[in-house]
Design a protein around this motif. Structure first.
Motif, PDB file in Angstrom:
ATOM      1  N   PRO A 247       0.790  -1.247   0.000  1.00 28.52           N
ATOM      2  CA  PRO A 247       0.000   0.000   0.000  1.00 28.52           C
ATOM      3  C   PRO A 247       0.819   1.292   0.000  1.00 28.52           C
ATOM      4  O   PRO A 247       0.289   2.346  -0.369  1.00 28.52           O
ATOM      5  CB  PRO A 247      -0.838  -0.114   1.278  1.00 28.52           C
ATOM      6  CG  PRO A 247      -0.106  -1.083   2.155  1.00 28.52           C
ATOM      7  CD  PRO A 247       0.573  -2.043   1.216  1.00 28.52           C
ATOM      8  N   THR A 248       2.077   1.234   0.416  1.00 28.21           N
ATOM      9  CA  THR A 248       2.865   2.477   0.448  1.00 28.21           C
ATOM     10  C   THR A 248       4.049   2.448  -0.515  1.00 28.21           C
ATOM     11  O   THR A 248       4.888   3.355  -0.498  1.00 28.21           O
ATOM     12  CB  THR A 248       3.403   2.762   1.878  1.00 28.21           C
ATOM     13  OG1 THR A 248       4.310   1.707   2.257  1.00 28.21           O
ATOM     14  CG2 THR A 248       2.280   2.834   2.898  1.00 28.21           C
ATOM     15  N   CYS A 249       4.099   1.427  -1.356  1.00 26.14           N
ATOM     16  CA  CYS A 249       5.278   1.236  -2.205  1.00 26.14           C
ATOM     17  C   CYS A 249       5.598   2.453  -3.068  1.00 26.14           C
ATOM     18  O   CYS A 249       6.738   2.933  -3.079  1.00 26.14           O
ATOM     19  CB  CYS A 249       5.107   0.001  -3.081  1.00 26.14           C
ATOM     20  SG  CYS A 249       6.411  -0.165  -4.311  1.00 26.14           S
ATOM     21  N   ALA A 250       4.625   2.954  -3.811  1.00 23.41           N
ATOM     22  CA  ALA A 250       4.908   4.035  -4.766  1.00 23.41           C
ATOM     23  C   ALA A 250       5.462   5.262  -4.040  1.00 23.41           C
ATOM     24  O   ALA A 250       6.498   5.814  -4.427  1.00 23.41           O
ATOM     25  CB  ALA A 250       3.652   4.378  -5.557  1.00 23.41           C
ATOM     26  N   SER A 251       4.800   5.675  -2.974  1.00 22.22           N
ATOM     27  CA  SER A 251       5.287   6.849  -2.230  1.00 22.22           C
ATOM     28  C   SER A 251       6.627   6.567  -1.583  1.00 22.22           C
ATOM     29  O   SER A 251       7.508   7.438  -1.542  1.00 22.22           O
ATOM     30  CB  SER A 251       4.266   7.262  -1.160  1.00 22.22           C
ATOM     31  OG  SER A 251       3.101   7.776  -1.780  1.00 22.22           O
ATOM     32  N   ASP A 252       6.782   5.358  -1.066  1.00 18.39           N
ATOM     33  CA  ASP A 252       8.052   5.014  -0.412  1.00 18.39           C
ATOM     34  C   ASP A 252       9.215   5.013  -1.400  1.00 18.39           C
ATOM     35  O   ASP A 252      10.337   5.376  -1.051  1.00 18.39           O
ATOM     36  CB  ASP A 252       7.947   3.638   0.271  1.00 18.39           C
ATOM     37  CG  ASP A 252       7.079   3.700   1.527  1.00 18.39           C
ATOM     38  OD1 ASP A 252       6.772   4.820   1.980  1.00 18.39           O
ATOM     39  OD2 ASP A 252       6.704   2.629   2.045  1.00 18.39           O
TER      40      ASP A 252
ATOM     41  N   TYR B 115       9.523   6.957  -4.032  1.00 14.24           N
ATOM     42  CA  TYR B 115       9.917   8.358  -4.211  1.00 14.24           C
ATOM     43  C   TYR B 115      10.691   8.862  -2.997  1.00 14.24           C
ATOM     44  O   TYR B 115      11.677   9.585  -3.118  1.00 14.24           O
ATOM     45  CB  TYR B 115       8.679   9.241  -4.454  1.00 14.24           C
ATOM     46  CG  TYR B 115       8.222   9.268  -5.893  1.00 14.24           C
ATOM     47  CD1 TYR B 115       9.013   9.856  -6.880  1.00 14.24           C
ATOM     48  CD2 TYR B 115       7.010   8.726  -6.273  1.00 14.24           C
ATOM     49  CE1 TYR B 115       8.604   9.893  -8.200  1.00 14.24           C
ATOM     50  CE2 TYR B 115       6.589   8.754  -7.599  1.00 14.24           C
ATOM     51  CZ  TYR B 115       7.383   9.339  -8.557  1.00 14.24           C
ATOM     52  OH  TYR B 115       6.975   9.369  -9.870  1.00 14.24           O
TER      53      TYR B 115
ATOM     54  N   VAL C 118      15.202  12.111  -7.735  1.00 15.55           N
ATOM     55  CA  VAL C 118      13.758  11.922  -7.531  1.00 15.55           C
ATOM     56  C   VAL C 118      12.972  12.603  -8.658  1.00 15.55           C
ATOM     57  O   VAL C 118      11.932  12.114  -9.103  1.00 15.55           O
ATOM     58  CB  VAL C 118      13.327  12.379  -6.111  1.00 15.55           C
ATOM     59  CG1 VAL C 118      13.168  13.865  -6.003  1.00 15.55           C
ATOM     60  CG2 VAL C 118      12.051  11.684  -5.694  1.00 15.55           C
TER      61      VAL C 118
ATOM     62  N   THR D 141      12.613  10.272 -11.690  1.00 14.43           N
ATOM     63  CA  THR D 141      12.047   8.950 -11.428  1.00 14.43           C
ATOM     64  C   THR D 141      10.660   8.796 -12.043  1.00 14.43           C
ATOM     65  O   THR D 141       9.794   9.651 -11.866  1.00 14.43           O
ATOM     66  CB  THR D 141      11.970   8.704  -9.905  1.00 14.43           C
ATOM     67  OG1 THR D 141      13.296   8.759  -9.373  1.00 14.43           O
ATOM     68  CG2 THR D 141      11.349   7.356  -9.591  1.00 14.43           C
TER      69      THR D 141
ATOM     70  N   LEU E  44       7.528   5.936 -12.226  1.00 14.51           N
ATOM     71  CA  LEU E  44       6.981   4.663 -11.768  1.00 14.51           C
ATOM     72  C   LEU E  44       5.945   4.211 -12.793  1.00 14.51           C
ATOM     73  O   LEU E  44       5.011   4.955 -13.108  1.00 14.51           O
ATOM     74  CB  LEU E  44       6.329   4.807 -10.388  1.00 14.51           C
ATOM     75  CG  LEU E  44       7.243   5.269  -9.256  1.00 14.51           C
ATOM     76  CD1 LEU E  44       6.487   5.278  -7.923  1.00 14.51           C
ATOM     77  CD2 LEU E  44       8.480   4.385  -9.142  1.00 14.51           C
TER      78      LEU E  44
END
Lengths: 193, 218
Positions: free
Chosen positions: A102-107, A109, A120, A123, A125
């Motif tokens: 659930p937090t992969c994308a934000s994590d 970055y 950053v 980057t 995704l």
């Protein structure tokens, strides 16, 4: 005006020590479960061939919020990226977020931002790397497919036990990348001139 | 004045169709629409303004239609800008956005025609949960399959597609020659932008994109 020579770099495995992070967290979450060391898995999509309870333990780690903030950086990755940037290569990080963490994308970055504010901004995704423009893609996945049957990039395989059957240019050590890119860049820039 | 303006418009339309006919993805892929999220897909401006009002009852907050520049914060009084900035960086904000009226129907229509729709959005780096929240929003509003088409990027000029539907006035990046045609999603702050224009309620989406799709795939 032509596109600057652009190299897409996958994050998990080539830059972030993903498997080591997953294994460490699985062991921490389930100390009673035996989890094989990182570097011993010979299939890219390893969960279906992993016995229980190791499979569930790894899956829980892979979906744990915050996992993607804690990875170690692969040796020589950052200094090579800096070298490429200073040599005028347009470096872009190109990574697929986990659809189930659930937090992969934000994590991701966040993690890249901790390494470098410059990176950053570079980057992307995406779940489909065939839709990204670039001259080279450095990636550990054995086969990269997507909606575009004719990706623009040339593939460099980042060596891993699970991609030994993949054919093409193969990177074993980050320090070899600049020399590996040189003829590709030369050929592109000559055509573009 | 009317004559030359009409001619210019016709010349532009012919050039857009020509770009589709000569597109590098011609014959390789179905007509592919890169779909910006904030604006075309989510009712971002309306939502931010409403949320700022809700959190700051005494504060005068300008309505979305009063903003004529993309860089909205720079043209606002300091207290209003600070309040909006606080809203924009709130964790969880992008998970609760409302959808742009007409977007869902338009996207369903595109998918029905066999076009590819690929959400292409820039994640705010000032909002700590923005990237993940955008994916969650897409999954809840549409489906996991469609969420898995998303491209989150700070540089849309490297994304492949026939067109990009975006409300930004000018989309820039490291690639001076993006392969897509910028189809402007109408907003007060992008009136100077060139390109085919889709109405803010999506009512003319087929009229605008249909001929481009036909030229790209005929």
């Amino acid at each position: 005006m032509s596109i600057p020579f652009t190299v897409l770099l996958d994050i998990d495995k080539p830059i972030a020590m993903w498997e080591e992070g997953v294994v460490d967290l699985a062991r921490e979450m389930h100390p009673d479960v035996e989890v094989a060391d990182a570097g011993t898995r010979e299939v890219y999509d390893f969960l279906p061939v992993t016995p229980e309870p190791e499979r569930s333990s790894l899956l829980a780690a892979m979906n744990a919020p915050g996992l993607y903030r804690g990875f170690q950086v692969v040796e020589h990755a950052l200094e090579t990226i800096d070298l490429l940037l200073s040599d005028g290569v347009n470096v872009k990080l190109c990574s697929t977020p986990s659809p189930t963490n659930p937090t992969c994308a934000s994590d991701k970055y966040w993690w890249v931002g901790e390494l470098s504010r410059e990176l950053v901004k570079r980057t992307t995704l995406t779940f489909d790397k065939t839709m990204c423009m670039g001259h080279v893609l450095v990636d550990d996945k054995d086969v990269i497919t997507g909606d575009n049957p004719n990706p623009m990039w040339e593939r460099i395989i980042y060596d891993a036990p699970y991609n030994q059957h993949a054919t093409g240019l193969r990177l074993y050590d980050w320090r070899d990348l600049p020399a590996m890119l040189e003829p590709i860049r030369f050929s592109y820039e000559r055509r573009a001139a | 004045m009317t004559g030359p303006a009409v001619l210019t418009r016709a010349a532009s339309e012919a050039a857009w169709l020509e770009r589709m006919r000569n597109h590098p993805m011609r014959g390789l892929m179905p007509f592919t629409v890169l779909m910006d999220m904030d604006g075309p897909t989510t009712h971002w401006y309306r939502y931010i303004v409403d949320e700022t009002k809700r959190r700051n009852p005494g504060l005068h907050v300008h309505e979305p239609h009063e903003h004529t520049s993309w860089k909205m914060l720079s043209e606002l009084p300091a207290d209003e800008a600070a309040a909006m900035n606080e809203v924009m960086s709130s964790p969880g904000l992008y998970r609760t956005m409302t959808a742009t009226p007409g977007a869902k129907e338009a996207i369903a229509g595109m998918l029905e025609l066999g076009w590819l729709v690929r959400f292409c959005s820039t994640a705010s780096l000032d909002n700590p949960t923005c990237a993940s929240d955008k994916l969650v929003w897409l999954e809840e509003e549409y489906s996991r399959d469609l969420a898995k088409t998303a491209i989150l990027t700070g540089d849309k000029t490297f994304a492949l597609g026939h067109v990009i539907v975006d409300d930004k006035d000018k989309i820039t990046g490291d690639n001076p020659n993006p392969v897509w045609l910028h189809t402007v999603f109408d907003a007060p702050y992008n009136q100077g932008a060139q390109g085919p224009r889709i109405a803010a309620d999506w009512s003319n989406w087929y009229e605008v994109l249909g001929p481009l799709a036909e030229a790209a795939t005929a």
